[in-house]
Write a protein that holds these residues in place. Sequence first.
Motif, PDB file in Angstrom:
ATOM      1  N   LYS A   3       0.853  -1.182   0.000  1.00 41.03           N
ATOM      2  CA  LYS A   3       0.000   0.000   0.000  1.00 41.03           C
ATOM      3  C   LYS A   3       0.893   1.238   0.000  1.00 41.03           C
ATOM      4  O   LYS A   3       1.825   1.344   0.787  1.00 41.03           O
ATOM      5  CB  LYS A   3      -0.907   0.006   1.230  1.00 41.03           C
ATOM      6  N   LYS A   4       0.573   2.169  -0.876  1.00 43.22           N
ATOM      7  CA  LYS A   4       1.319   3.421  -0.939  1.00 43.22           C
ATOM      8  C   LYS A   4       0.709   4.418   0.042  1.00 43.22           C
ATOM      9  O   LYS A   4      -0.489   4.716  -0.022  1.00 43.22           O
ATOM     10  CB  LYS A   4       1.291   3.996  -2.357  1.00 43.22           C
ATOM     11  N   ILE A   5       1.524   4.900   0.948  1.00 43.86           N
ATOM     12  CA  ILE A   5       1.092   5.919   1.904  1.00 43.86           C
ATOM     13  C   ILE A   5       1.928   7.162   1.664  1.00 43.86           C
ATOM     14  O   ILE A   5       3.161   7.094   1.668  1.00 43.86           O
ATOM     15  CB  ILE A   5       1.265   5.464   3.364  1.00 43.86           C
ATOM     16  N   VAL A   6       1.276   8.287   1.459  1.00 43.66           N
ATOM     17  CA  VAL A   6       1.974   9.550   1.237  1.00 43.66           C
ATOM     18  C   VAL A   6       1.974  10.337   2.542  1.00 43.66           C
ATOM     19  O   VAL A   6       0.914  10.553   3.140  1.00 43.66           O
ATOM     20  CB  VAL A   6       1.311  10.366   0.111  1.00 43.66           C
ATOM     21  N   GLU A  69      -2.407   7.253  -6.768  1.00 42.37           N
ATOM     22  CA  GLU A  69      -2.419   5.833  -6.392  1.00 42.37           C
ATOM     23  C   GLU A  69      -2.129   5.592  -4.912  1.00 42.37           C
ATOM     24  O   GLU A  69      -1.826   4.471  -4.508  1.00 42.37           O
ATOM     25  CB  GLU A  69      -1.447   5.022  -7.257  1.00 42.37           C
ATOM     26  N   ALA A  70      -2.227   6.629  -4.089  1.00 40.40           N
ATOM     27  CA  ALA A  70      -2.015   6.447  -2.650  1.00 40.40           C
ATOM     28  C   ALA A  70      -3.232   5.807  -1.999  1.00 40.40           C
ATOM     29  O   ALA A  70      -4.373   6.109  -2.348  1.00 40.40           O
ATOM     30  CB  ALA A  70      -1.734   7.797  -1.981  1.00 40.40           C
ATOM     31  N   HIS A  71      -2.976   4.920  -1.059  1.00 44.73           N
ATOM     32  CA  HIS A  71      -4.053   4.330  -0.257  1.00 44.73           C
ATOM     33  C   HIS A  71      -4.541   5.348   0.766  1.00 44.73           C
ATOM     34  O   HIS A  71      -5.730   5.413   1.083  1.00 44.73           O
ATOM     35  CB  HIS A  71      -3.527   3.076   0.456  1.00 44.73           C
ATOM     36  N   CYS A  72      -3.612   6.149   1.280  1.00 49.02           N
ATOM     37  CA  CYS A  72      -3.948   7.140   2.303  1.00 49.02           C
ATOM     38  C   CYS A  72      -2.904   8.253   2.266  1.00 49.02           C
ATOM     39  O   CYS A  72      -1.731   8.008   1.998  1.00 49.02           O
ATOM     40  CB  CYS A  72      -3.969   6.488   3.690  1.00 49.02           C
ATOM     41  N   VAL A  73      -3.362   9.469   2.536  1.00 48.91           N
ATOM     42  CA  VAL A  73      -2.463  10.607   2.705  1.00 48.91           C
ATOM     43  C   VAL A  73      -2.462  10.990   4.181  1.00 48.91           C
ATOM     44  O   VAL A  73      -3.521  11.123   4.793  1.00 48.91           O
ATOM     45  CB  VAL A  73      -2.901  11.808   1.837  1.00 48.91           C
ATOM     46  N   LEU A 194      -2.941   2.329   7.246  1.00 48.44           N
ATOM     47  CA  LEU A 194      -2.963   1.093   6.459  1.00 48.44           C
ATOM     48  C   LEU A 194      -4.307   0.373   6.504  1.00 48.44           C
ATOM     49  O   LEU A 194      -4.555  -0.541   5.718  1.00 48.44           O
ATOM     50  CB  LEU A 194      -1.852   0.149   6.956  1.00 48.44           C
ATOM     51  N   ASP A 195      -5.171   0.793   7.404  1.00 47.83           N
ATOM     52  CA  ASP A 195      -6.483   0.173   7.556  1.00 47.83           C
ATOM     53  C   ASP A 195      -7.347   0.480   6.334  1.00 47.83           C
ATOM     54  O   ASP A 195      -7.065   1.390   5.552  1.00 47.83           O
ATOM     55  CB  ASP A 195      -7.156   0.706   8.832  1.00 47.83           C
ATOM     56  N   VAL A 196      -8.411  -0.294   6.187  1.00 44.03           N
ATOM     57  CA  VAL A 196      -9.306  -0.104   5.044  1.00 44.03           C
ATOM     58  C   VAL A 196     -10.372   0.949   5.349  1.00 44.03           C
ATOM     59  O   VAL A 196     -10.706   1.786   4.517  1.00 44.03           O
ATOM     60  CB  VAL A 196      -9.980  -1.438   4.648  1.00 44.03           C
ATOM     61  N   GLU A 197     -10.876   0.905   6.567  1.00 42.44           N
ATOM     62  CA  GLU A 197     -11.931   1.846   6.960  1.00 42.44           C
ATOM     63  C   GLU A 197     -11.814   2.100   8.458  1.00 42.44           C
ATOM     64  O   GLU A 197     -11.676   1.157   9.242  1.00 42.44           O
ATOM     65  CB  GLU A 197     -13.315   1.277   6.625  1.00 42.44           C
ATOM     66  N   THR A 198     -11.866   3.351   8.850  1.00 45.89           N
ATOM     67  CA  THR A 198     -11.704   3.698  10.267  1.00 45.89           C
ATOM     68  C   THR A 198     -12.699   4.792  10.647  1.00 45.89           C
ATOM     69  O   THR A 198     -13.153   5.553   9.794  1.00 45.89           O
ATOM     70  CB  THR A 198     -10.270   4.199  10.559  1.00 45.89           C
TER      71      THR A 198
END
Length: 298
Positions: A3-6, A69-73, A194-198
């Motif tokens: 997973k790409k995290i920015v 393409e980031a999963h989360c910023v 990294l979680d899917v939903e929080t």
Amino acid sequence: MQKKIVVFGATGNLGNRITRELIQRGAAVQAVVRTSTDPEKVKALEQMGATVQEVDLDSVDAIAKASTEAHCVVSALAGLGDVIIELQKRILDGAVQAGVKRFIPSDFCTDYTDLVPGENRNFDLRREFRQYLDRMPIQASSVFNGAFADILQYNTPVLNLKEKSIGYWGDKADWKLDFTTMDDTAAFTAEVALDVETPRNLQIASFQVSPTLLWHEVKQLTNQEFRIQQLSSLDDFAQFIKKQRAQYPAGENELYAKWQQGQYMYSMFTTHHTQLANERYPNLRWTTSLDFLRSFVR
């Protein structure tokens, strides 16, 4: 697939730790930095395993390109309105433009959502950005960690090792104060990223300790009985802070002016976390108050 995290603010104390925790968890971390960033800080991030990208942070398009393409910023920035409101708006706009699903703003403080606007300047900046954030088509999660535990080392009125005193305001000798170490905050934030939903709001605390309990733990470590005292009523403290702020207008341009430090102390004694999310990630191990105090109390 990684997973790409920015991460924005990765060169800062907290941001650097969040970056480290993400890499340890297998994330592909892209640290976005200003074009004027110290090369040594860039090198340190690269040696840690992050990909560093220098970006014009005045350009939403440039931020969007970096966030693709980031999963989360994750924003771990610190500053006044030009950073917490204006820069974070550009980062958020760029993330939305890039189609990023999730965003963690730079809250990292006491949960201010139940506090009265105007009582804490730095919280008010976050509150203003929050209003903008909650109108955007992105899933946001704020990590509220109370106060960073490090402040217990700085001889504040709550714990003053030099004067061997423990202070509190109002009738709050047994009021639980929320403290989280930077490492614990970083580890939890990495899990959230990294979680899917929080949830929108996540309250955490490495430990919750009252002035009375602090007195007992310091005695256990030092075999000394510190003076524990009420410093004033909360109303008198609030009035003192207002007077201090009025007398020092230059503090409006300082991140941690004396009166802002007072505002933070005031908030610690007027609200605390009642719905801890500490158990959300069972692999985390939280620092206890006694272990933290043991690291510097002699």
